[in-house]
Motif scaffolding. Structure first.
Motif, PDB file in Angstrom:
ATOM      1  N   MET A  13       0.825  -1.203   0.000  1.00  0.00           N
ATOM      2  CA  MET A  13       0.000   0.000   0.000  1.00  0.00           C
ATOM      3  C   MET A  13       0.859   1.252   0.000  1.00  0.00           C
ATOM      4  O   MET A  13       0.414   2.313  -0.370  1.00  0.00           O
ATOM      5  CB  MET A  13      -0.907   0.045   1.236  1.00  0.00           C
ATOM      6  N   GLU A  15       4.091   1.391  -1.302  1.00  0.00           N
ATOM      7  CA  GLU A  15       5.164   1.418  -2.289  1.00  0.00           C
ATOM      8  C   GLU A  15       4.850   2.493  -3.315  1.00  0.00           C
ATOM      9  O   GLU A  15       3.703   2.881  -3.516  1.00  0.00           O
ATOM     10  CB  GLU A  15       5.287   0.057  -2.974  1.00  0.00           C
ATOM     11  N   ARG A  32     -17.500   1.243  -0.245  1.00  0.00           N
ATOM     12  CA  ARG A  32     -16.658   2.061   0.642  1.00  0.00           C
ATOM     13  C   ARG A  32     -17.383   3.300   1.157  1.00  0.00           C
ATOM     14  O   ARG A  32     -17.190   3.708   2.309  1.00  0.00           O
ATOM     15  CB  ARG A  32     -15.382   2.458  -0.122  1.00  0.00           C
ATOM     16  N   VAL A  56      -2.745  14.609  -0.198  1.00  0.00           N
ATOM     17  CA  VAL A  56      -1.443  13.934  -0.308  1.00  0.00           C
ATOM     18  C   VAL A  56      -1.670  12.422  -0.227  1.00  0.00           C
ATOM     19  O   VAL A  56      -2.234  11.927   0.753  1.00  0.00           O
ATOM     20  CB  VAL A  56      -0.493  14.393   0.821  1.00  0.00           C
ATOM     21  N   ALA A  58      -3.287  10.762  -2.902  1.00  0.00           N
ATOM     22  CA  ALA A  58      -4.688  10.844  -3.354  1.00  0.00           C
ATOM     23  C   ALA A  58      -5.213   9.533  -3.921  1.00  0.00           C
ATOM     24  O   ALA A  58      -6.430   9.343  -4.029  1.00  0.00           O
ATOM     25  CB  ALA A  58      -4.817  11.960  -4.397  1.00  0.00           C
ATOM     26  N   GLY A  59      -4.306   8.645  -4.334  1.00  0.00           N
ATOM     27  CA  GLY A  59      -4.756   7.369  -4.897  1.00  0.00           C
ATOM     28  C   GLY A  59      -5.568   7.589  -6.167  1.00  0.00           C
ATOM     29  O   GLY A  59      -5.125   8.266  -7.107  1.00  0.00           O
ATOM     30  N   ASP A  81       0.341  12.332  -5.630  1.00  0.00           N
ATOM     31  CA  ASP A  81       0.669  10.935  -5.350  1.00  0.00           C
ATOM     32  C   ASP A  81       2.052  10.620  -5.913  1.00  0.00           C
ATOM     33  O   ASP A  81       2.487  11.230  -6.890  1.00  0.00           O
ATOM     34  CB  ASP A  81      -0.371   9.990  -5.979  1.00  0.00           C
ATOM     35  N   VAL A  82       2.713   9.653  -5.277  1.00  0.00           N
ATOM     36  CA  VAL A  82       4.023   9.226  -5.764  1.00  0.00           C
ATOM     37  C   VAL A  82       3.890   8.253  -6.931  1.00  0.00           C
ATOM     38  O   VAL A  82       4.870   7.982  -7.621  1.00  0.00           O
ATOM     39  CB  VAL A  82       4.862   8.554  -4.648  1.00  0.00           C
ATOM     40  N   ALA A 125      -5.231  10.864   3.823  1.00  0.00           N
ATOM     41  CA  ALA A 125      -6.256   9.837   4.065  1.00  0.00           C
ATOM     42  C   ALA A 125      -5.648   8.451   3.890  1.00  0.00           C
ATOM     43  O   ALA A 125      -5.138   8.104   2.810  1.00  0.00           O
ATOM     44  CB  ALA A 125      -7.441  10.011   3.105  1.00  0.00           C
ATOM     45  N   LEU A 127      -2.964   7.237   5.048  1.00  0.00           N
ATOM     46  CA  LEU A 127      -1.573   7.418   4.632  1.00  0.00           C
ATOM     47  C   LEU A 127      -0.594   7.478   5.792  1.00  0.00           C
ATOM     48  O   LEU A 127       0.468   6.869   5.743  1.00  0.00           O
ATOM     49  CB  LEU A 127      -1.466   8.732   3.828  1.00  0.00           C
ATOM     50  N   THR A 135       7.433  13.306   4.063  1.00  0.00           N
ATOM     51  CA  THR A 135       6.172  13.614   3.374  1.00  0.00           C
ATOM     52  C   THR A 135       5.269  14.458   4.282  1.00  0.00           C
ATOM     53  O   THR A 135       4.624  15.398   3.827  1.00  0.00           O
ATOM     54  CB  THR A 135       5.442  12.313   2.972  1.00  0.00           C
TER      55      THR A 135
HETATM   56  C1  LIG Z   1      -3.894   3.511   0.947  1.00  0.00           C
HETATM   57  S1  LIG Z   1      -3.807   4.521  -0.471  1.00  0.00           S
HETATM   58  C2  LIG Z   1      -4.946   5.803  -0.024  1.00  0.00           C
HETATM   59  C3  LIG Z   1      -5.437   6.588  -1.210  1.00  0.00           C
HETATM   60  C4  LIG Z   1      -6.466   7.694  -0.868  1.00  0.00           C
HETATM   61  N1  LIG Z   1      -5.952   8.620   0.105  1.00  0.00           N
HETATM   62  C5  LIG Z   1      -7.739   7.086  -0.366  1.00  0.00           C
HETATM   63  O1  LIG Z   1      -7.975   7.094   0.848  1.00  0.00           O
HETATM   64  O2  LIG Z   1      -8.500   6.577  -1.211  1.00  0.00           O
HETATM   65  C6  LIG Z   1      -2.232   5.302  -0.263  1.00  0.00           C
HETATM   66  C7  LIG Z   1      -1.819   6.169  -1.463  1.00  0.00           C
HETATM   67  O3  LIG Z   1      -0.714   6.959  -1.056  1.00  0.00           O
HETATM   68  C8  LIG Z   1       0.267   6.953  -2.075  1.00  0.00           C
HETATM   69  N2  LIG Z   1       1.531   7.220  -1.379  1.00  0.00           N
HETATM   70  C9  LIG Z   1       2.275   6.375  -0.640  1.00  0.00           C
HETATM   71  N3  LIG Z   1       3.333   7.017  -0.112  1.00  0.00           N
HETATM   72  C10 LIG Z   1       3.227   8.311  -0.519  1.00  0.00           C
HETATM   73  C11 LIG Z   1       4.012   9.481  -0.295  1.00  0.00           C
HETATM   74  N4  LIG Z   1       5.113   9.444   0.463  1.00  0.00           N
HETATM   75  N5  LIG Z   1       3.626  10.630  -0.867  1.00  0.00           N
HETATM   76  C12 LIG Z   1       2.505  10.690  -1.627  1.00  0.00           C
HETATM   77  N6  LIG Z   1       1.728   9.600  -1.903  1.00  0.00           N
HETATM   78  C13 LIG Z   1       2.075   8.441  -1.331  1.00  0.00           C
HETATM   79  C14 LIG Z   1       0.142   5.603  -2.738  1.00  0.00           C
HETATM   80  O4  LIG Z   1       0.652   5.621  -4.045  1.00  0.00           O
HETATM   81  C15 LIG Z   1      -1.376   5.402  -2.692  1.00  0.00           C
HETATM   82  O5  LIG Z   1      -1.987   5.955  -3.828  1.00  0.00           O
END
Ligand SMILES: C[S@@+](CC[C@H](N)C(=O)[O-])C[C@H]1O[C@@H](n2cnc3c(N)ncnc32)[C@H](O)[C@@H]1O
Length: 216
Positions: A13, A15, A32, A56, A58-59, A81-82, A125, A127, A135
């Motif tokens: 989750m 990576e 959801r 941050v 955002a998925g 997002d990364v 969210a 995260l 971050t």
């Molecule tokens: C569990 S998902 C949550 C996505 C969204 N916030 C949601 O709740 O639907 C985590 C997301 O964070 C991104 N992510 C992980 N590490 C990150 C970082 N250091 N900076 C920005 N995005 C990151 C992942 O690529 C993924 O899209």
């Protein structure tokens, strides 16, 4: 996220390269909304027309479409997002929906390419429990003085969905970790049956800290 599917490997989750299909399956699960409603979150934080939001991690943009409706044409939602695949996905969706106020931004764990103090609201969210302190520092940098950071995450107890309990932060742990960056806690509340939200304010005069505590 539905319990009928095998649980994801939670380490993945966080990576940097998420597969798009997997992200859509988990993050856009139609059930959801009943457990984690974006509208409720934005109601709670008073998101208004003209505001700027930075999401941050955002998925797939789950929280961003309702934010886009609320901030309107004079506001802006940066979906950060990364993962290049997910940045491309949000960009495609925003274009397909004619949402000119949603901008997808690719970041690195230590660098979000946006100017400081740009945001009225910063959302983390699902995260914080797996993210690097660099971050979080970037997220705080983006917040304007008086702006609010919203930390939504899984309650630290067994729930039908979500990561292993030992990977989670309690609301108190999350609040303390974020206070260590100089933010001032305003509210902690349940956010649906499986999540909480902690809302914190950036005090006027807070300078970006170079060595804030690592979220525990
Ligand atoms: C569990 S998902 C949550 C996505 C969204 N916030 C949601 O709740 O639907 C985590 C997301 O964070 C991104 N992510 C992980 N590490 C990150 C970082 N250091 N900076 C920005 N995005 C990151 C992942 O690529 C993924 O899209």
């Amino acid at each position: 996220m539905a319990s009928s599917r095998p649980p994801p490997d939670h380490r993945r989750m966080h990576e940097s390269v998420w597969h798009r299909a997997e992200a859509v399956a988990w993050l856009d699960d139609p059930t959801r909304r009943g457990r984690e409603d974006p509208e409720t979150l934005w109601d709670r934080t008073g998101l208004a027309p003209g505001m700027t939001v930075v999401d941050v991690g955002a998925g797939t943009g789950y929280y961003d479409w309702s934010a886009s409706d609320r901030v309107g044409a004079t506001g802006c939602v940066y979906a950060v997002d990364v993962s290049p695949e997910l940045v491309a996905l949000v960009r495609e969706r925003a274009r397909a929906q004619g949402r000119r106020n949603v901008r997808a931004v690719r970041s690195r764990p230590d660098r979000i390419p946006l100017p400081g103090r740009v945001a009225d609201r910063v959302l983390l969210a699902n995260l914080l429990h797996g993210v690097a302190p660099t971050t979080v520092r970037e997220a705080v940098r983006l917040l304007r003085p008086g702006g609010r950071l919203l930390d939504v995450d899984w309650a630290k107890r067994p729930t039908p969905n979500g990561p292993p309990v030992e990977h989670r932060l309690s609301a108190t742990e999350a609040r303390r970790a974020l206070e260590a960056y100089g933010l001032r806690a305003l509210t902690t509340a349940p956010h649906g049956p499986e999540h909480y939200v902690v809302i914190l304010e950036k005090p006027a005069g807070l300078r970006s800290r170079s060595r804030a505590a690592r979220p525990s």
